[in-house]
Structure formats: C-alpha cells, structure tokens
Design an enzyme around this catalytic site. Structure first.
Site, mmCIF file in Angstrom:
data_model
loop_
_atom_site.group_PDB
_atom_site.id
_atom_site.type_symbol
_atom_site.label_atom_id
_atom_site.label_comp_id
_atom_site.label_asym_id
_atom_site.label_seq_id
_atom_site.Cartn_x
_atom_site.Cartn_y
_atom_site.Cartn_z
ATOM 1 N N ASP A 102 6.190 -2.333 2.207
ATOM 2 C CA ASP A 102 4.976 -2.942 2.749
ATOM 3 C C ASP A 102 5.346 -3.795 3.977
ATOM 4 O O ASP A 102 6.011 -3.290 4.878
ATOM 5 C CB ASP A 102 4.276 -3.736 1.629
ATOM 6 C CG ASP A 102 2.879 -4.185 1.972
ATOM 7 O OD1 ASP A 102 1.934 -3.373 1.815
ATOM 8 O OD2 ASP A 102 2.707 -5.343 2.389
ATOM 9 N N TYR A 236 -0.599 -10.476 8.995
ATOM 10 C CA TYR A 236 -1.645 -9.614 9.558
ATOM 11 C C TYR A 236 -2.182 -10.197 10.858
ATOM 12 O O TYR A 236 -2.516 -9.462 11.788
ATOM 13 C CB TYR A 236 -2.788 -9.461 8.550
ATOM 14 C CG TYR A 236 -2.396 -8.724 7.293
ATOM 15 C CD1 TYR A 236 -2.505 -7.333 7.219
ATOM 16 C CD2 TYR A 236 -1.901 -9.410 6.182
ATOM 17 C CE1 TYR A 236 -2.144 -6.653 6.056
ATOM 18 C CE2 TYR A 236 -1.531 -8.736 5.031
ATOM 19 C CZ TYR A 236 -1.648 -7.360 4.974
ATOM 20 O OH TYR A 236 -1.292 -6.687 3.837
ATOM 21 N N HIS A 301 1.119 2.456 -4.648
ATOM 22 C CA HIS A 301 1.727 1.612 -3.625
ATOM 23 C C HIS A 301 2.965 0.850 -4.104
ATOM 24 O O HIS A 301 3.966 0.783 -3.400
ATOM 25 C CB HIS A 301 0.676 0.623 -3.115
ATOM 26 C CG HIS A 301 1.136 -0.236 -1.984
ATOM 27 N ND1 HIS A 301 1.535 0.270 -0.762
ATOM 28 C CD2 HIS A 301 1.276 -1.582 -1.880
ATOM 29 C CE1 HIS A 301 1.870 -0.717 0.049
ATOM 30 N NE2 HIS A 301 1.741 -1.848 -0.614
#
Length: 325
Positions: A102, A236, A301
C-alpha cells in the site's frame, strides 16, 4: 510475537518506533500502508527471522508510536525516505531488502528511486510503480476518472475525513477495512461517509476470517483511537506535492531487482488501466529488472495477513537469490 523487540530511533527530526526480530547478516525492511502499522508484518518478521534474516518494521511517520508532525506538507515521499535512511544509519544497517504494501509500497518505490544504493532487492505488494506523468497531477487524474467521491479525492480536504472517522466505531471500521473483498474502486458518498458504513452494519455480526482475531482488531483500534488518522491521511494530501517535487526524476526507471505480488481481489488491481499496465509491458519498461509478477487468486488487499504463509514463501523465494551465503 513475544520475540519481537521494540525501540525508538531518532531520525530526520522525529522519533520513530521500530519493531525488529532476528540477527542474520541480511536485513529485511518492511513498510506498511494505510490504515496500518508495523503490526501487519508480524507473521513475515517472525518467519523470516527463523530463516536467518534480521527483520525491521517501523511505524512510518504519522502512524502508531512514531511522531506525527502537524503539517500535511511534512509527509512527502522525500521526508519518509529521509526517515528510513536515517533510521537505517542509526541502526548501523547499510543495504537492505525491502518489502512494501500500500503506501509502504509507494514509499519503497521512492526509496529505490532516490537511494538505490541502500536497496539489495525489492518485493512490493499491491501498488505498482507508475512513471510520472509530466502533464497531469495524479489527484487530478483520479478525480477525472473516478469522481469526487473516490476515497483519495475525499481524503484531500484537511479535517473532513478525520471528522468522518471520529463518528465511526473504530473497531468496526477496522473489521470492514481488513475483511473487505469488494475489488471495485472505493467510492463513498459524502452524505454516507465511512462512519455511515459502520452504522449500516452495527447491528450485524461481522464474522472474522481465520487469519484475523479480535485481538488483532483491538490492537489496531487502540492505536488509531489514540493517534487519530491525520498522519496517515496526510500521505494522500501529499500525492500531488510528491508529483511536483519529483519532476527532476521524470523518466527515471526503477533499476533494483523486483518481485511484485497482488491479490486478484485487491482494489488496486482493478483501478482503470492497471491490469493492462502490469501485464501489457508498461510495468516492465518502468521497472526493467522486474523479475516476477504474482497474482494471488481469491486474495484481497491485506494479502500479507490473509495469506501470510504464502506471502512469506514468495518473499523468501526471491530474497534468497540475493542473500549472503
């Protein structure tokens, strides 16, 4: 788990929490993503330590017991790579094997881009390396393809996602995050929010899979209840800033040996254009020493926890080719 040691290392102006186990001649550096902690690598750390490796897994800046600088602009890939290099220096470690997932995978790519001299080989999971598009910022591209309610776009506004998460049952939130198996891009309408998702299932029993325990959920919930989510969300918010700062590296390829692993139910694998990029030659052009791509069937994931034995075997099979005799 009881063999894992914990320490605090001063690096790049912050205090970084580092978990470690093993004392072999080669070190494996594990990098976690969002919303995650060093803890996601617990199985791989112990297993690889028994195979003769030293394993190290920090909480990245903004997560867990590592410092969380207040400014969103303090979470660029350049600062995170600086943290990692400083941590390795403080621990007396030179070159390492790197394993990422990730956001940790993204930081691993940047570590290989900026300091390839510190990386022997890389096993990355979930997030592939896309060359920098000099014409368009990444968040702008995501917004155009997936809309304002795509989770990355929703995370851009400071404070908004934090307010949403603060209204959620955090333990339930982690149950939903860790056990999710819908590979479609996460689009969460603002009127619902992540807190709304937890309320939709609050009266239901969420059965945990065999690879996840209530103790695991409670560990995550306790850590994020203490720290909040701002540190992780700031990664982010630096996505476009990373794009701006990395302009001098436009066209630079990742040259270290790489193995890439992704689950076929991973949401990252189902983003527009990703499968074509991975399997159509684009990925290998950007990463010329990409030696292997593994697509794990029926895996979502959080593959390093869901299929921890298989993932550990994949990591070891690759790293042993480059390991010290």
């Amino acid at each position: 788990m009881e063999k894992i040691e914990h320490a605090t290392v001063r690096t790049n102006g912050i205090n970084m929490h580092v978990a470690s186990v093993g004392d072999g001649p080669d070190t494996v550096l594990f990098l976690h993503g969002f919303p995650d902690l060093w803890y996601s690598w617990r199985h791989q750390m112990v297993s690889l330590a028994t195979l003769g490796y030293r394993t190290v897994a920090p909480d990245l800046r903004g997560f867990g017991s590592t410092d969380a600088p207040p400014s969103a602009a303090s979470y660029t890939a350049f600062q995170v790579v600086g943290d990692l290099v400083g941590m390795l220096d403080a621990l007396g470690i030179g070159r390492v094997f790197v394993v990422g997932h990730d956001w940790g995978a993204m930081m691993a790519w940047y570590l290989c881009l900026l300091r390839p001299d510190r990386v022997k080989a890389l096993v990355n999971t979930s997030v592939e390396w896309f060359p920098r598009d000099p014409e368009r910022k990444p968040v702008e591209s995501m917004r155009a393809k997936l809309g304002d309610d795509y989770y990355v776009c929703r995370f851009q506004e400071p404070g908004a996602a934090e307010e949403d998460f603060s209204k959620a049952d955090i333990a339930m939130l982690f149950k939903l995050f860790l056990t999710g198996r819908d590979p479609s891009p996460p689009v969460v309408p603002k009127v619902l929010g992540f807190s709304g998702l937890t309320k939709l299932v609050e009266d239901q029993q969420v059965d945990l899979p065999s690879w996840l325990t209530e103790d695991d959920i409670n560990y995550y919930a306790a850590q994020f209840s203490r720290t909040g989510f701002t540190g992780g969300l700031n990664y982010y918010r630096c996505w476009d800033l990373n794009w701006e700062l990395s302009a001098p590296w436009t066209g630079t390829r990742i040259e270290v040996p790489v193995k890439f692993i992704v689950g076929d139910l991973d949401l990252t694998y189902h983003l527009p254009g990703v499968k074509e990029y991975i399997h159509g030659g684009g990925f290998r052009r950007a990463v010329p020493n990409l030696e292997e791509v593994v697509v794990m069937e029926g895996v979502a994931h959080f593959l390093q926890q869901e299929k921890h034995q298989e993932v550990t075997a994949h990591i070891h099979d690759f790293l042993k080719k480059f390991s010290s005799p």
